[in-house]
Enzyme design. Structure first.
Site, PDB file in Angstrom:
ATOM      1  N   THR A   1       0.713  -1.200   0.055  1.00 41.68           N
ATOM      2  CA  THR A   1       0.066  -0.143   0.174  1.00 41.68           C
ATOM      3  C   THR A   1       0.954   1.245  -0.080  1.00 41.68           C
ATOM      4  O   THR A   1       2.015   1.185   0.351  1.00 41.68           O
ATOM      5  CB  THR A   1      -0.957  -0.019   1.222  1.00 41.68           C
ATOM      6  OG1 THR A   1      -0.184  -0.006   2.423  1.00 41.68           O
ATOM      7  CG2 THR A   1      -1.641  -1.336   1.501  1.00 41.68           C
ATOM      8  N   GLY A   2       0.420   2.290  -0.454  1.00 36.28           N
ATOM      9  CA  GLY A   2       1.129   3.481  -0.426  1.00 36.28           C
ATOM     10  C   GLY A   2       2.205   3.369  -1.547  1.00 36.28           C
ATOM     11  O   GLY A   2       3.495   3.887  -1.410  1.00 36.28           O
ATOM     12  N   ALA A   3       2.066   2.802  -2.636  1.00 38.57           N
ATOM     13  CA  ALA A   3       3.115   2.349  -3.703  1.00 38.57           C
ATOM     14  C   ALA A   3       3.427   3.264  -4.686  1.00 38.57           C
ATOM     15  O   ALA A   3       4.235   2.830  -5.371  1.00 38.57           O
ATOM     16  CB  ALA A   3       2.771   0.985  -4.267  1.00 38.57           C
TER      17      ALA A   3
ATOM     18  N   SER B   1       4.876   6.285  -4.374  1.00 36.74           N
ATOM     19  CA  SER B   1       5.845   7.194  -4.130  1.00 36.74           C
ATOM     20  C   SER B   1       6.645   6.800  -3.077  1.00 36.74           C
ATOM     21  O   SER B   1       6.213   5.748  -2.171  1.00 36.74           O
ATOM     22  CB  SER B   1       5.551   8.724  -3.917  1.00 36.74           C
ATOM     23  OG  SER B   1       4.577   8.931  -2.833  1.00 36.74           O
ATOM     24  N   GLY B   2       7.754   7.639  -2.598  1.00 41.54           N
ATOM     25  CA  GLY B   2       8.459   7.246  -1.621  1.00 41.54           C
ATOM     26  C   GLY B   2       8.921   5.734  -1.293  1.00 41.54           C
ATOM     27  O   GLY B   2       9.473   5.037  -2.100  1.00 41.54           O
ATOM     28  N   ILE B   3       8.754   5.501   0.146  1.00 40.69           N
ATOM     29  CA  ILE B   3       9.127   4.082   0.512  1.00 40.69           C
ATOM     30  C   ILE B   3       8.599   3.137  -0.309  1.00 40.69           C
ATOM     31  O   ILE B   3       9.050   1.827  -0.611  1.00 40.69           O
ATOM     32  CB  ILE B   3       8.898   3.789   1.916  1.00 40.69           C
ATOM     33  CG1 ILE B   3       9.970   4.882   2.830  1.00 40.69           C
ATOM     34  CG2 ILE B   3       9.027   2.481   2.439  1.00 40.69           C
ATOM     35  CD1 ILE B   3       9.861   5.076   4.192  1.00 40.69           C
TER      36      ILE B   3
ATOM     37  N   SER C   1       7.425   3.772  12.810  1.00 42.76           N
ATOM     38  CA  SER C   1       8.564   4.839  12.780  1.00 42.76           C
ATOM     39  C   SER C   1       9.438   5.001  13.849  1.00 42.76           C
ATOM     40  O   SER C   1       9.000   4.232  15.216  1.00 42.76           O
ATOM     41  CB  SER C   1       7.606   6.097  12.704  1.00 42.76           C
ATOM     42  OG  SER C   1       8.482   7.409  12.730  1.00 42.76           O
TER      43      SER C   1
ATOM     44  N   TYR D   1       0.810  12.594  14.367  1.00 48.19           N
ATOM     45  CA  TYR D   1       1.711  11.440  13.703  1.00 48.19           C
ATOM     46  C   TYR D   1       2.233  10.277  14.691  1.00 48.19           C
ATOM     47  O   TYR D   1       2.061   9.415  14.599  1.00 48.19           O
ATOM     48  CB  TYR D   1       2.616  12.252  12.644  1.00 48.19           C
ATOM     49  CG  TYR D   1       3.518  11.159  11.918  1.00 48.19           C
ATOM     50  CD1 TYR D   1       2.999  10.703  10.798  1.00 48.19           C
ATOM     51  CD2 TYR D   1       4.828  10.942  12.558  1.00 48.19           C
ATOM     52  CE1 TYR D   1       3.779   9.773  10.155  1.00 48.19           C
ATOM     53  CE2 TYR D   1       5.542   9.918  11.915  1.00 48.19           C
ATOM     54  CZ  TYR D   1       4.996   9.174  10.644  1.00 48.19           C
ATOM     55  OH  TYR D   1       5.784   8.478   9.906  1.00 48.19           O
TER      56      TYR D   1
END
Length: 334
Positions: free
Chosen positions: A16-18, A20-22, A145, A158
């Site tokens: 998931t969240g694929a 951009s970024g990590i 995190s 966050y």
């Protein structure tokens, strides 16, 4: 029960969240290792472009629209993965958003929306993945995190969401192990990572968002994720700063409070105005792995590499010790 994980070349991996970024760094690295991929995000056009890029390079990737805060959409990702590939071997809960600002200034709507993505998105992903992972064994990887262990000023909401992710992940791991489910559950805890997140966060301050140094390469987190996909491991820190801050937060909490109040607060504010726009409620990806970090060097993490390759590290250290002993012996004889 001992969990057996497949080599990446034999895996079907959901990220998931694929876009951009990590997430994007992990998708590209996993594709090079031969994994079949299911890529989920809110930015449809970018996600399709990433899937096409992977397919053009000889890989196999399915793009699926998904807002992880919507449980039905997350369940649809799992169903789509099973229809396409017949199984799920690794599920990576990576999607996340951020807010910069004092807790008392942030609206209730923004706080709740951050939790919809950062916390509930991981809950929805885990609950969707477990029935498939349990069929033949697999890995559930949650992205926490440094803030899962140590709260950060200006990132209070966050930090709260990442604390919640840690509690959820640890409890879920125990429950799965207690009934012998063949699922490895890993929590990854990155420090400051050089993704586009500072340009994507919802910013209540008059300054650009800035990650305090050292800032590590997103590819280091991707390497940790792929390691956890093949090797059952409980926790992985990315960056020695993440490990150190977590440790000091436990043994000297008031010292860490002072550090946050006097140094960390200012270190998160850049000299320029905030970036326009944010991705709190809507996708804002542009297929970039790295973002603008105001002159901070984006570096590798030697700590993380040593943690992922202990045998190589031990051999190198042994070689250095032997070389040092040999040199010392020669100097003594001379």
């Amino acid at each position: 029960m001992t969990v057996q994980l497949k080599p990446l070349s034999e895996q079907v991996m959901v990220i998931t969240g694929a876009s951009s970024g990590i997430g994007l760094a992990t998708a590209r690295a996993a594709a090079k290792r031969g994994a079949k991929l299911v890529l989920a995000a809110r930015s449809d056009a970018v996600l399709e472009a990433v899937a096409a890029e992977i397919s053009a390079a000889g890989g196999e990737a399915l793009a699926v629209h998904c807002d992880v805060g919507q449980r039905d959409e997350v369940r649809a990702v799992a169903e789509g993965a099973f229809r396409r590939f017949g199984r799920i071997d690794t599920w990576v809960n990576n999607a996340g958003v951020g807010i910069w600002g004092r807790v008392e200034e942030i609206s209730d709507a923004d706080m709740r929306q951050l939790f919809e993505t950062n916390f509930w998105g991981q809950v929805h992903g885990a609950l969707a993945a477990i029935p498939y992972l349990e069929e033949q064994g697999g890995a559930l990887i949650n992205i926490g995190s440094m803030a899962s262990d140590q709260a950060v000023p200006l990132q209070g909401v966050y930090s709260a969401s990442k604390h919640a992710v840690r509690g959820f992940t640890d409890a879920l791991r125990m429950e799965l192990e207690s009934r012998g489910a063949p699922i490895s559950v890993t929590l990854i805890k990155p420090g400051s990572i050089g993704t586009p997140m500072p340009q994507h966060i919802k910013n209540y301050t008059p300054n650009e968002a800035k990650f305090p140094p050292p800032v590590y390469a997103p590819e280091e987190v991707a390497a940790a994720i792929l390691h956890a996909a093949e090797h059952p491991v409980r926790d992985l820190y990315v960056g020695s700063s993440s490990r150190s801050i977590s440790l000091f937060g436990r043994v000297a909490p008031r010292l860490m409070d002072w550090f946050g109040e006097t140094l960390l607060y200012k270190a998160q504010l850049g000299p320029r105005p905030p970036s326009p726009g944010d991705n709190l409620f809507h996708g804002q990806a542009e297929a970039k792995v790295r973002g603008d970090h105001g002159g901070s060097l984006i570096r590798p993490s030697l700590y993380t590499r040593a943690r992922l390759h202990p045998g190589v590290t031990a051999a190198v250290l042994a070689g250095l010790v032997l070389a040092g002993a040999s040199r010392f012996g020669r100097s003594r004889r001379s």
